[in-house]
Design a protein around this motif. Structure first.
Motif, PDB file in Angstrom:
ATOM      1  N   ASN A   1       0.841  -1.197   0.000  1.00  0.00           N
ATOM      2  CA  ASN A   1       0.000   0.000   0.000  1.00  0.00           C
ATOM      3  C   ASN A   1       0.877   1.248   0.000  1.00  0.00           C
ATOM      4  N   ASN A   2       0.340   2.324  -0.537  1.00  0.00           N
ATOM      5  CA  ASN A   2       1.048   3.601  -0.532  1.00  0.00           C
ATOM      6  C   ASN A   2       0.110   4.690  -0.037  1.00  0.00           C
ATOM      7  N   PRO A   3       0.375   5.232   1.147  1.00  0.00           N
ATOM      8  CA  PRO A   3       1.532   4.966   2.016  1.00  0.00           C
ATOM      9  C   PRO A   3       1.368   3.671   2.792  1.00  0.00           C
ATOM     10  N   GLY A   4       2.510   3.097   3.191  1.00  0.00           N
ATOM     11  CA  GLY A   4       2.493   1.919   4.029  1.00  0.00           C
ATOM     12  C   GLY A   4       2.417   2.313   5.494  1.00  0.00           C
ATOM     13  N   MET A   5       2.389   1.301   6.354  1.00  0.00           N
ATOM     14  CA  MET A   5       2.285   1.578   7.789  1.00  0.00           C
ATOM     15  C   MET A   5       3.388   0.822   8.525  1.00  0.00           C
ATOM     16  N   ASP A   6       4.156   1.531   9.322  1.00  0.00           N
ATOM     17  CA  ASP A   6       5.244   0.896  10.068  1.00  0.00           C
ATOM     18  C   ASP A   6       4.677   0.015  11.170  1.00  0.00           C
ATOM     19  N   PHE A   7       4.943  -1.275  11.050  1.00  0.00           N
ATOM     20  CA  PHE A   7       4.407  -2.198  12.046  1.00  0.00           C
ATOM     21  C   PHE A   7       5.094  -2.035  13.396  1.00  0.00           C
ATOM     22  N   LEU A   8       6.345  -1.559  13.404  1.00  0.00           N
ATOM     23  CA  LEU A   8       7.104  -1.457  14.652  1.00  0.00           C
ATOM     24  C   LEU A   8       6.821  -0.179  15.420  1.00  0.00           C
ATOM     25  N   LYS A   9       5.970   0.652  14.888  1.00  0.00           N
ATOM     26  CA  LYS A   9       5.673   1.939  15.523  1.00  0.00           C
ATOM     27  C   LYS A   9       5.205   1.728  16.964  1.00  0.00           C
ATOM     28  N   GLY A  10       5.851   2.410  17.887  1.00  0.00           N
ATOM     29  CA  GLY A  10       5.457   2.327  19.287  1.00  0.00           C
ATOM     30  C   GLY A  10       6.135   1.219  20.062  1.00  0.00           C
ATOM     31  N   PHE A  11       6.818   0.324  19.370  1.00  0.00           N
ATOM     32  CA  PHE A  11       7.508  -0.770  20.059  1.00  0.00           C
ATOM     33  C   PHE A  11       8.960  -0.393  20.373  1.00  0.00           C
ATOM     34  N   ASN A  12       9.502  -1.081  21.357  1.00  0.00           N
ATOM     35  CA  ASN A  12      10.882  -0.847  21.774  1.00  0.00           C
ATOM     36  C   ASN A  12      11.693  -2.132  21.681  1.00  0.00           C
ATOM     37  N   VAL A  13      12.998  -1.982  21.760  1.00  0.00           N
ATOM     38  CA  VAL A  13      13.932  -3.107  21.824  1.00  0.00           C
ATOM     39  C   VAL A  13      14.963  -2.806  22.903  1.00  0.00           C
ATOM     40  N   LEU A  14      15.790  -3.785  23.212  1.00  0.00           N
ATOM     41  CA  LEU A  14      16.968  -3.538  24.039  1.00  0.00           C
ATOM     42  C   LEU A  14      18.169  -3.408  23.110  1.00  0.00           C
ATOM     43  N   SER A  15      18.847  -2.281  23.195  1.00  0.00           N
ATOM     44  CA  SER A  15      19.968  -1.989  22.304  1.00  0.00           C
ATOM     45  C   SER A  15      21.293  -2.069  23.040  1.00  0.00           C
ATOM     46  N   LEU A  16      22.292  -2.601  22.368  1.00  0.00           N
ATOM     47  CA  LEU A  16      23.687  -2.556  22.816  1.00  0.00           C
ATOM     48  C   LEU A  16      24.416  -1.702  21.798  1.00  0.00           C
ATOM     49  N   ILE A  17      24.849  -0.509  22.226  1.00  0.00           N
ATOM     50  CA  ILE A  17      25.389   0.480  21.299  1.00  0.00           C
ATOM     51  C   ILE A  17      26.795   0.876  21.746  1.00  0.00           C
ATOM     52  N   ILE A  18      27.731   0.826  20.814  1.00  0.00           N
ATOM     53  CA  ILE A  18      29.123   1.197  21.103  1.00  0.00           C
ATOM     54  C   ILE A  18      29.547   2.286  20.131  1.00  0.00           C
ATOM     55  N   GLU A  19      30.236   3.298  20.633  1.00  0.00           N
ATOM     56  CA  GLU A  19      30.986   4.199  19.754  1.00  0.00           C
ATOM     57  C   GLU A  19      32.443   4.063  20.118  1.00  0.00           C
ATOM     58  N   MET A  20      33.291   3.816  19.121  1.00  0.00           N
ATOM     59  CA  MET A  20      34.707   3.576  19.389  1.00  0.00           C
ATOM     60  C   MET A  20      35.539   4.010  18.185  1.00  0.00           C
ATOM     61  N   PRO A  21      36.859   4.160  18.375  1.00  0.00           N
ATOM     62  CA  PRO A  21      37.710   4.575  17.250  1.00  0.00           C
ATOM     63  C   PRO A  21      37.716   3.528  16.140  1.00  0.00           C
ATOM     64  N   ARG A  22      37.606   4.014  14.909  1.00  0.00           N
ATOM     65  CA  ARG A  22      37.717   3.116  13.766  1.00  0.00           C
ATOM     66  C   ARG A  22      39.069   2.388  13.798  1.00  0.00           C
TER      67      ARG A  22
END
Lengths: 251, 237
Positions: A206-227
């Protein structure tokens, strides 16, 4: 019918605030993608990311998301599985290749584990370092830092966040399953592609489509480090990346 | 996002390398010293996991590859094997889906299967492309930037970093490659005229082919709440 079911599940999550994980049979990206991962959401990987750091051209951001479909409002009270090793895997790739060789195995990795669940759940970081075991098994590297869930901290050269975030993935999953029902758990109905258009299948997205993940959360593991740290660890600038979860039993 | 135009712009010179996934070693090279542990405050780990070895439960790299190309029943196998197994196990699934379900030619299916295995993301730490955060949909992309020799890189003119940025529309990219004219446009396989891209076609009752090359959802329309400061992922909803 699938769409109706999904719709009901969403309503249940948003209005009743129930943990719909056990009964909600759907997956997006890689959300809830096998009976084993459905049974252990804390080990269920939803998405990996690796991208240039927005705030520093010398850094890279590396992330993995787990625990799909945490309902709205329940992110801060959802915790990592203390029995799981969360692992980011890397392998050097020949500089002149656009695609990797057929032999890829982790030669550099970063790991996380989590302590007793709660508002100050300890988060342990291991590596980056070279593994002693590779393939589909792993062992913990040397501990390099410790922090707590939902609070940024540092370990060596790494800035780290481990905790609840908005699910960054976007996809009209409901319509996708109408087109390709056998991609969904518990549904073996074959796709009618490429006969689509004969009146028995949806006429595409469909256009527009609908984001199924809207409103949901996850647990994230996020790192920023030197390349540079990844380049050194992998023996060059071109690197293959993938993520895994491991437990003592494999289930 | 206009991936069709993006893909069409690939240089012919990159085609041969793009199609040939094999050769060489994926070794770790010189194994320089890793990031030294400097967190002196860390005590013993607060975990009772033991010494292992620990067994793999889930594996993921390019989301949508497994989801689109493999049936649900196949997933646990892909979750517990390794990238080294992808050519033997995942590649045939990609080819089978593309040929038998999506209805594309075997040549196109084979190209897709070759490009997408092993299922790992490739990054180039010398890349100059940006994080794309804050950019409008369709104007910035890192996904598959290395694997396609820069064909998917946006904006043009930057050395691809590859990998996957938060804003990358990986679904549209995957759909366009599978159901759209991407592979023939790259010269990687002959045109099969079997695209499901919404084009006018009198042989369909609707007068046009189904639109399967985009789900018409972007990070902006979803919407997602990415930030320009660490940790970049939006706050929980």
């Amino acid at each position: 019918m699938k769409r109706v079911f999904i719709g009901l599940a969403v309503i249940a999550a948003l209005i009743l605030g129930t943990a719909l994980y056990a009964t909600h049979t759907t997956r997006a990206s890689d959300h809830q993608d096998s009976p084993v991962t459905v049974g252990r959401p804390g080990a269920d990987i939803t998405d990996p990311y690796i991208f240039p750091a927005p705030d520093n051209p010398n850094n890279v951001v590396i992330a993995m998301d787990v625990h799909p479909l945490i309902p709205s409002g329940q992110g801060p009270t959802t915790y990592f599985d203390p029995g799981v090793i969360y692992q980011m895997n890397f392998d050097g790739v020949n500089e002149n290749q656009m695609t990797p060789s057929t032999h890829i195995t982790q030669t550099f990795e970063i790991q996380f584990t989590a302590g007793t669940p709660g508002s100050n759940q300890p988060i342990m970081v291991y590596g980056p370092g070279h593994p002693t075991v590779s393939g589909n098994q792993t062992q913990l590297l040397a501990l390099t830092g410790q922090g707590a869930i939902n609070q940024s901290f540092t370990a060596g050269h790494m800035k780290i966040f481990a905790g609840a975030r908005e699910d960054p993935f976007f996809f009209d999953l409901a319509q996708f399953y109408k087109i390709l029902p056998d991609r969904d758990m518990g549904n073996s109905a074959p796709s009618c592609l490429p006969k689509i258009g004969n009146g028995t299948c949806p006429q595409g997205f469909n256009n527009p489509g609908m984001d199924f993940l809207k409103g949901f959360n996850v647990l994230s593991l996020i790192i920023e480090m030197p390349r540079a740290d990844l380049v050194a660890g992998c023996g060059g600038p071109k690197i293959a990346y993938w993520v895994t979860t491991n437990t003592s039993s494999g289930t | 996002m206009n991936m069709q135009i993006v893909f069409r712009s690939i240089a012919a010179a990159s085609v041969a390398a793009f199609a040939l996934a094999a050769c060489g070693g994926g070794g770790s090279g010189s194994a320089a010293a890793p990031n030294p542990p400097t967190n002196g405050g860390a005590s013993g780990p607060s975990t009772a996991l033991g010494n292992g070895p620990f067994l793999q439960l889930d594996r993921l790299n390019r989301p949508a590859v497994s989801e689109l190309f493999a049936t649900f029943a196949q997933h646990q196998k892909n979750n517990t094997d390794t990238p080294d197994d992808d050519v033997a196990i995942l590649k045939p699934e990609i080819i089978s889906f593309t040929e038998n379900v999506a209805g594309r030619s075997s040549a196109i299916a084979t190209v897709l299967g070759t490009v997408l295995t092993p299922d790992v993301q490739i990054v180039d730490m010398n890349g100059t492309s940006s994080s794309c955060i804050g950019t409008a949909p369709g104007t910035c992309n890192n996904y598959l930037g290395i694997e396609t020799g820069g064909a998917t890189q946006l904006p043009k003119g930057l050395k691809p970093f590859g990998g996957r940025a938060l804003t990358d529309d990986i679904i549209d990219t995957s759909l366009m490659a599978t159901f759209g004219p991407v592979i023939p446009a790259l010269g990687l396989a002959p045109e099969d005229n079997k695209e499901s891209d919404g084009r006018a076609d009198a042989s369909y009752p609707s007068g046009h082919r189904p639109d399967l090359v985009s789900d018409h959802v972007s990070w902006q329309t979803a919407p997602k709440h990415f930030t320009t400061t660490f940790p970049y992922f939006g706050a929980p909803q």
